[in-house]
Design a protein around this motif. Structure first.
Motif, mmCIF file in Angstrom:
data_model
loop_
_atom_site.group_PDB
_atom_site.id
_atom_site.type_symbol
_atom_site.label_atom_id
_atom_site.label_comp_id
_atom_site.label_asym_id
_atom_site.label_seq_id
_atom_site.Cartn_x
_atom_site.Cartn_y
_atom_site.Cartn_z
ATOM 1 N N ILE A 146 0.927 -1.324 0.109
ATOM 2 C CA ILE A 146 0.009 -0.099 -0.021
ATOM 3 C C ILE A 146 0.927 1.151 0.003
ATOM 4 C CG2 ILE A 146 -1.800 -1.083 1.056
ATOM 5 C CD1 ILE A 146 -1.046 0.119 3.673
ATOM 6 N N PRO A 147 0.430 2.391 -0.576
ATOM 7 C CA PRO A 147 1.368 3.710 -0.255
ATOM 8 C C PRO A 147 1.763 4.033 0.908
ATOM 9 C CG PRO A 147 -0.932 4.032 -1.686
ATOM 10 C CD PRO A 147 -0.790 2.468 -0.973
ATOM 11 N N GLY A 148 2.742 4.730 1.071
ATOM 12 C CA GLY A 148 3.146 5.043 2.293
ATOM 13 C C GLY A 148 3.819 6.712 2.305
ATOM 14 N N GLU A 149 3.997 7.082 3.375
ATOM 15 C CA GLU A 149 4.659 8.426 3.590
ATOM 16 C C GLU A 149 6.110 8.365 4.286
ATOM 17 O OE1 GLU A 149 1.869 11.979 3.889
ATOM 18 O OE2 GLU A 149 2.892 12.002 5.927
ATOM 19 N N ILE A 150 7.078 9.533 3.614
ATOM 20 C CA ILE A 150 8.193 9.229 4.376
ATOM 21 C C ILE A 150 8.825 10.852 4.686
ATOM 22 C CG2 ILE A 150 9.398 9.320 2.092
ATOM 23 C CD1 ILE A 150 11.536 7.863 3.650
ATOM 24 N N GLY A 151 9.267 11.192 5.556
ATOM 25 C CA GLY A 151 9.629 12.645 6.049
ATOM 26 C C GLY A 151 11.437 12.610 5.761
ATOM 27 N N ILE A 152 11.786 13.688 5.057
ATOM 28 C CA ILE A 152 13.325 13.583 4.885
ATOM 29 C C ILE A 152 13.802 15.061 5.541
ATOM 30 C CG2 ILE A 152 14.851 13.507 3.079
ATOM 31 C CD1 ILE A 152 13.014 11.827 1.501
ATOM 32 N N ALA A 153 14.730 14.828 6.139
ATOM 33 C CA ALA A 153 15.479 16.093 6.692
ATOM 34 C C ALA A 153 17.015 16.180 6.302
ATOM 35 C CB ALA A 153 15.187 16.219 8.175
ATOM 36 N N PRO A 154 17.314 17.014 5.386
ATOM 37 C CA PRO A 154 18.680 17.190 5.005
ATOM 38 C C PRO A 154 19.533 17.688 5.977
ATOM 39 C CG PRO A 154 17.418 18.090 3.285
ATOM 40 C CD PRO A 154 16.527 18.126 4.756
ATOM 41 N N GLY A 155 20.950 17.368 6.165
ATOM 42 C CA GLY A 155 21.697 17.998 7.234
ATOM 43 C C GLY A 155 21.955 19.331 7.256
ATOM 44 N N THR A 156 22.213 20.103 6.345
ATOM 45 C CA THR A 156 22.100 21.459 6.389
ATOM 46 C C THR A 156 21.147 22.365 6.369
ATOM 47 O OG1 THR A 156 22.110 21.808 3.935
ATOM 48 C CG2 THR A 156 24.394 21.329 4.801
ATOM 49 N N PRO A 157 21.349 23.411 7.307
ATOM 50 C CA PRO A 157 20.059 24.315 7.349
ATOM 51 C C PRO A 157 19.907 25.185 6.018
ATOM 52 C CG PRO A 157 21.862 25.370 8.478
ATOM 53 C CD PRO A 157 22.236 23.925 8.085
ATOM 54 N N GLY A 158 18.772 25.000 5.302
ATOM 55 C CA GLY A 158 18.777 25.824 4.027
ATOM 56 C C GLY A 158 17.405 25.224 3.273
ATOM 57 N N ASP A 159 17.285 25.720 2.072
ATOM 58 C CA ASP A 159 16.202 25.529 1.217
ATOM 59 C C ASP A 159 16.357 24.073 0.399
ATOM 60 O OD1 ASP A 159 13.779 25.752 0.081
ATOM 61 O OD2 ASP A 159 14.504 27.664 -1.230
ATOM 62 N N LEU A 160 15.269 23.555 0.031
ATOM 63 C CA LEU A 160 15.065 22.270 -0.866
ATOM 64 C C LEU A 160 14.535 22.853 -2.252
ATOM 65 C CD1 LEU A 160 13.903 19.789 1.632
ATOM 66 C CD2 LEU A 160 15.614 19.367 0.068
ATOM 67 N N SER A 161 14.762 22.164 -3.389
ATOM 68 C CA SER A 161 14.232 22.388 -4.479
ATOM 69 C C SER A 161 14.042 20.869 -5.377
ATOM 70 C CB SER A 161 15.414 22.904 -5.697
ATOM 71 O OG SER A 161 14.636 23.553 -6.766
ATOM 72 N N HIS A 162 13.085 20.907 -6.115
ATOM 73 C CA HIS A 162 12.526 19.900 -6.819
ATOM 74 C C HIS A 162 12.771 20.047 -8.424
ATOM 75 C CE1 HIS A 162 9.236 17.472 -9.115
ATOM 76 N NE2 HIS A 162 9.812 16.602 -8.465
#
Length: 344
Positions: free
Chosen positions: A191-207
């Motif tokens: 079944i579908p699932g959800e994951i939370g991801i926290a990069p190591g550096t303080p800053g922005d994320l882009s896709h």
């Protein structure tokens, strides 16, 4: 006598030789629904399109859909009841305001719940980014049976049925840099699932959604990608790596699918038309097709006394992503406040 009832589920998987567009068009024609609605079904897949059928009718639907090269399966209503129970438990844990939004239309519960998620390419995974632009936190919905690749140690939260497997990234050369060498693969079982991801550096994320194209990332920018994006390391050359003060490797991301990367500070996207200069410490990513050379800003006197070092001179047409802060500049600034013991 079989008294069970069955639901027909569109899995969203593509069979060999069939494109997503062809599958959507076939579904729209078979069920006489608008193209947009058929596309939404694939986006939200796996999704029930017919419910409460007896065994013969369920077999008929499966046969028809298989002939149209649409991957599907039949589930008993017992399986659907389990899924609904899990959804009810999840709803009970949400704030009342979110529950009211999600309960407006029971047929589009998944879409309503995803209203706060980032706009995305229809072919990609559903996701959202919280904490922009200072402390980006990525949440991705992994479809049933799909895999999400994530930089080692970046996983913060996940559903209990998601399984993790670790793989080496980049081969032996990656060990020479002293950087992490592992990517964790997270698969949503059944079944579908959800994951939370926290990069190591303080800053922005882009896709980015790659469509048979290539992007190069600086060695610490990679966060996550879907299974059809290939992750490799690319040798810069000893001279470039040594004088730039950066790692000897870039990460080469190619193929088709979602790619997420992070920065130290905020992120700025720049369209390069002919030439552009960026300090090596501020480079995050750039597209394939851009040529680059590492060069000094001035002479060697400037290199050691001006506070400016080497820069990357880009030429050609493409995109460059830069970060608004440099880790080396920050450590230089912070060093002034470093406690020093008095010598006696």
């Amino acid at each position: 006598m079989d008294t069970k009832t069955y639901n027909i589920v569109i899995t969203g998987e593509l069979l060999d030789g069939v494109t997503r567009e062809q599958a959507i068009e076939s579904l729209a024609k078979a069920f006489k629904i608008p193209q947009q609605k058929a596309e939404a079904i694939f986006t939200d897949a796996p999704r029930v399109i017919k419910a409460g059928l007896d065994r013969d009718k369920a077999k008929g639907y499966l046969t028809t859909l298989k002939k149209l090269n649409i991957d599907c399966r039949a589930e008993t209503n017992e399986a659907e009841a389990v899924a609904q129970n899990r959804a009810s438990q999840a709803m009970a844990a949400k704030p009342a305001t979110q529950q009211s939004v999600a309960s407006k239309d029971s047929e589009t519960t998944h879409s309503a719940h995803s209203a706060s998620y980032e706009p995305k390419n229809p072919k990609g995974m559903i996701f959202r980014i919280d904490g922009k632009p200072d402390y980006g936190f990525l949440t991705v919905k992994i479809p049933a049976g799909e895999i999400l690749k994530v930089e080692a140690s970046a996983m913060a939260t996940m559903d209990t049925h998601i399984k993790m497997k670790t793989k080496v990234k980049g081969g032996f050369g990656r060990f020479l840099t002293g950087e992490k060498v592992f990517i964790n693969e997270f698969k949503a079982e059944n079944i579908p699932g959800e994951i939370g991801i926290a990069p190591g550096t303080p800053g922005d994320l882009s896709h980015l959604f790659l469509e048979r194209n290539t992007v190069f990332l600086q060695n610490s920018a990679y966060v996550a990608s879907t299974s059809r994006v290939t992750i490799e390391t690319k040798w810069q050359g000893l001279t470039k790596g040594f004088f730039s003060g950066e790692s000897l490797f870039l990460i080469r991301c190619s193929g088709t699918g979602d790619l997420w990367f992070n920065t130290y500070g905020a992120i700025i996207e720049i369209d390069v038309k002919s030439a552009y200069v960026v300090d090596t410490g501020n480079i995050v990513a750039f597209t394939e097709g851009l040529e680059y050379k590492i060069a000094k800003v001035g002479g060697y006197k400037s290199l050691f006394f001006s506070g400016e070092g080497f820069v990357c001179r880009f030429s050609g047409t493409g995109k460059v992503w830069i970060q608004t802060r440099s880790a080396s500049a920050f450590t230089h600034w912070a060093n002034f406040y470093r406690p020093v013991k008095n010598s006696k």
